[in-house]
Scaffold this motif. Structure first.
Motif, PDB file in Angstrom:
ATOM      1  N   LYS A  20       0.933  -1.161   0.072  1.00  6.59           N
ATOM      2  CA  LYS A  20       0.160  -0.214  -0.015  1.00  6.59           C
ATOM      3  C   LYS A  20       0.856   1.193   0.087  1.00  6.59           C
ATOM      4  N   MET A  21       2.159   1.152   0.107  1.00  9.43           N
ATOM      5  CA  MET A  21       3.141   2.385   0.086  1.00  9.43           C
ATOM      6  C   MET A  21       4.059   2.310  -1.151  1.00  9.43           C
ATOM      7  N   GLN A  22       3.542   2.070  -2.320  1.00  5.86           N
ATOM      8  CA  GLN A  22       4.591   1.828  -3.465  1.00  5.86           C
ATOM      9  C   GLN A  22       5.579   2.704  -3.341  1.00  5.86           C
ATOM     10  N   GLY A  23       5.231   4.084  -3.198  1.00  2.00           N
ATOM     11  CA  GLY A  23       6.089   5.398  -3.558  1.00  2.00           C
ATOM     12  C   GLY A  23       7.266   4.914  -2.699  1.00  2.00           C
ATOM     13  N   LEU A  24       7.014   4.719  -1.313  1.00  2.14           N
ATOM     14  CA  LEU A  24       7.962   4.514  -0.214  1.00  2.14           C
ATOM     15  C   LEU A  24       8.819   3.443  -0.615  1.00  2.14           C
ATOM     16  N   VAL A  25       8.412   2.330  -0.765  1.00  3.58           N
ATOM     17  CA  VAL A  25       8.866   1.241  -1.073  1.00  3.58           C
ATOM     18  C   VAL A  25       9.975   1.218  -2.293  1.00  3.58           C
ATOM     19  N   HIS A  26       9.528   1.880  -3.337  1.00  5.99           N
ATOM     20  CA  HIS A  26      10.365   2.221  -4.555  1.00  5.99           C
ATOM     21  C   HIS A  26      11.460   2.776  -4.173  1.00  5.99           C
ATOM     22  N   ARG A  27      11.415   4.060  -3.434  1.00  5.98           N
ATOM     23  CA  ARG A  27      12.589   4.806  -2.805  1.00  5.98           C
ATOM     24  C   ARG A  27      13.381   4.003  -2.194  1.00  5.98           C
ATOM     25  N   PHE A  28      12.869   3.237  -1.250  1.00  7.58           N
ATOM     26  CA  PHE A  28      13.743   2.340  -0.294  1.00  7.58           C
ATOM     27  C   PHE A  28      14.574   1.356  -1.228  1.00  7.58           C
ATOM     28  N   GLN A  29      13.844   0.725  -2.170  1.00  3.10           N
ATOM     29  CA  GLN A  29      14.320  -0.146  -3.002  1.00  3.10           C
ATOM     30  C   GLN A  29      15.698   0.451  -3.729  1.00  3.10           C
ATOM     31  N   GLN A  30      15.466   1.798  -4.274  1.00  2.00           N
ATOM     32  CA  GLN A  30      16.696   2.281  -5.043  1.00  2.00           C
ATOM     33  C   GLN A  30      17.706   2.398  -4.208  1.00  2.00           C
ATOM     34  N   ILE A  31      17.496   2.872  -2.757  1.00  2.00           N
ATOM     35  CA  ILE A  31      18.669   3.473  -1.881  1.00  2.00           C
ATOM     36  C   ILE A  31      19.209   2.172  -1.334  1.00  2.00           C
ATOM     37  N   TYR A  32      18.223   1.140  -0.931  1.00  2.00           N
ATOM     38  CA  TYR A  32      18.940  -0.202  -0.252  1.00  2.00           C
ATOM     39  C   TYR A  32      18.902  -1.372  -1.127  1.00  2.00           C
ATOM     40  N   CYS A  33      17.912  -1.916  -1.656  1.00  2.00           N
ATOM     41  CA  CYS A  33      17.987  -2.980  -2.161  1.00  2.00           C
ATOM     42  C   CYS A  33      18.706  -2.816  -3.587  1.00  2.00           C
ATOM     43  N   GLN A  34      18.928  -2.024  -4.180  1.00  2.00           N
ATOM     44  CA  GLN A  34      19.581  -2.166  -5.381  1.00  2.00           C
ATOM     45  C   GLN A  34      20.957  -1.106  -5.253  1.00  2.00           C
ATOM     46  N   GLY A  35      21.468  -0.935  -3.696  1.00  5.11           N
ATOM     47  CA  GLY A  35      22.242  -0.257  -3.692  1.00  5.11           C
ATOM     48  C   GLY A  35      23.128  -0.436  -2.359  1.00  5.11           C
ATOM     49  N   ASN A  36      22.933   0.402  -1.395  1.00  3.12           N
ATOM     50  CA  ASN A  36      23.557   0.077   0.131  1.00  3.12           C
ATOM     51  C   ASN A  36      22.845  -0.696   0.892  1.00  3.12           C
ATOM     52  N   TYR A  37      22.723  -2.292   0.472  1.00  2.39           N
ATOM     53  CA  TYR A  37      21.841  -3.157   1.205  1.00  2.39           C
ATOM     54  C   TYR A  37      22.716  -3.506   2.555  1.00  2.39           C
ATOM     55  N   SER A  38      24.082  -3.306   2.707  1.00  4.07           N
ATOM     56  CA  SER A  38      24.570  -3.582   3.801  1.00  4.07           C
ATOM     57  C   SER A  38      24.343  -2.464   5.052  1.00  4.07           C
ATOM     58  N   GLY A  39      23.427  -1.502   4.413  1.00  6.48           N
ATOM     59  CA  GLY A  39      22.984  -0.339   5.488  1.00  6.48           C
ATOM     60  C   GLY A  39      21.640  -0.403   5.846  1.00  6.48           C
ATOM     61  N   CYS A  40      21.052  -1.496   5.262  1.00  2.00           N
ATOM     62  CA  CYS A  40      19.542  -1.822   5.559  1.00  2.00           C
ATOM     63  C   CYS A  40      19.336  -2.401   7.015  1.00  2.00           C
ATOM     64  N   ALA A  41      18.446  -1.940   7.676  1.00  2.00           N
ATOM     65  CA  ALA A  41      18.009  -2.572   9.057  1.00  2.00           C
ATOM     66  C   ALA A  41      17.708  -4.214   8.931  1.00  2.00           C
ATOM     67  N   ARG A  42      17.045  -4.524   8.009  1.00  2.00           N
ATOM     68  CA  ARG A  42      16.438  -5.673   7.910  1.00  2.00           C
ATOM     69  C   ARG A  42      17.594  -6.713   7.443  1.00  2.00           C
ATOM     70  N   TYR A  43      18.318  -6.182   6.495  1.00  2.00           N
ATOM     71  CA  TYR A  43      19.567  -7.076   6.001  1.00  2.00           C
ATOM     72  C   TYR A  43      20.503  -7.269   7.304  1.00  2.00           C
ATOM     73  N   LYS A  44      20.751  -6.175   8.208  1.00  2.00           N
ATOM     74  CA  LYS A  44      21.528  -6.236   9.338  1.00  2.00           C
ATOM     75  C   LYS A  44      21.221  -7.401  10.221  1.00  2.00           C
ATOM     76  N   ILE A  45      19.759  -7.582  10.734  1.00  2.00           N
ATOM     77  CA  ILE A  45      19.209  -8.580  11.288  1.00  2.00           C
ATOM     78  C   ILE A  45      19.146  -9.973  10.512  1.00  2.00           C
ATOM     79  N   ALA A  46      19.038 -10.004   9.236  1.00  6.47           N
ATOM     80  CA  ALA A  46      18.872 -11.113   8.508  1.00  6.47           C
ATOM     81  C   ALA A  46      20.341 -12.053   8.381  1.00  6.47           C
ATOM     82  N   SER A  47      21.243 -10.980   8.177  1.00  6.12           N
ATOM     83  CA  SER A  47      22.626 -11.530   7.890  1.00  6.12           C
ATOM     84  C   SER A  47      23.161 -11.954   9.342  1.00  6.12           C
ATOM     85  N   ALA A  48      22.950 -11.416  10.447  1.00  5.74           N
ATOM     86  CA  ALA A  48      23.468 -11.788  11.667  1.00  5.74           C
ATOM     87  C   ALA A  48      22.617 -12.843  12.365  1.00  5.74           C
TER      88      ALA A  48
END
Ligand code: SF4
Length: 76
Positions: A20-48
């Motif tokens: 329901k928040m496609q604009g926000l999700v798209h922005r986060f995708q650009q910043i994190y999912c397609q870029g700085n994923y190591s800075g993502c809160a979700r990735y930080k927990i999942a990888s640890a």
């Protein structure tokens, strides 16, 4: 930029709450999912700890929450 290794499985990109928040999700995708994923809160927990430890509604920029989850697990 590298794509996050969790891109195919991450609930952030699939959960109906975030659909329901496609604009926000798209922005986060650009910043994190397609870029700085190591800075993502979700990735930080999942990888640890594993993806099952990631709170469902956690956003990629909620790094303080991620740090708290990691601290809580260390002291559990
Ligand atoms: S939200 Fe975070 S963990 Fe999920 S795919 Fe994007 S960068 Fe990876």
């Amino acid at each position: 930029m590298a794509r996050c290794p969790l891109y195919e499985s991450c609930a952030f990109l699939k959960d109906e709450t975030f659909e329901k928040m496609q604009g926000l999700v798209h922005r986060f995708q650009q910043i994190y999912c397609q870029g700085n994923y190591s800075g993502c809160a979700r990735y930080k927990i999942a990888s640890a700890l594993g993806e099952s430890f990631v709170p469902t509604l956690m956003m990629p920029n909620q790094i303080e929450w991620a740090d708290q989850v990691l601290l809580d697990q260390q002291s559990a």
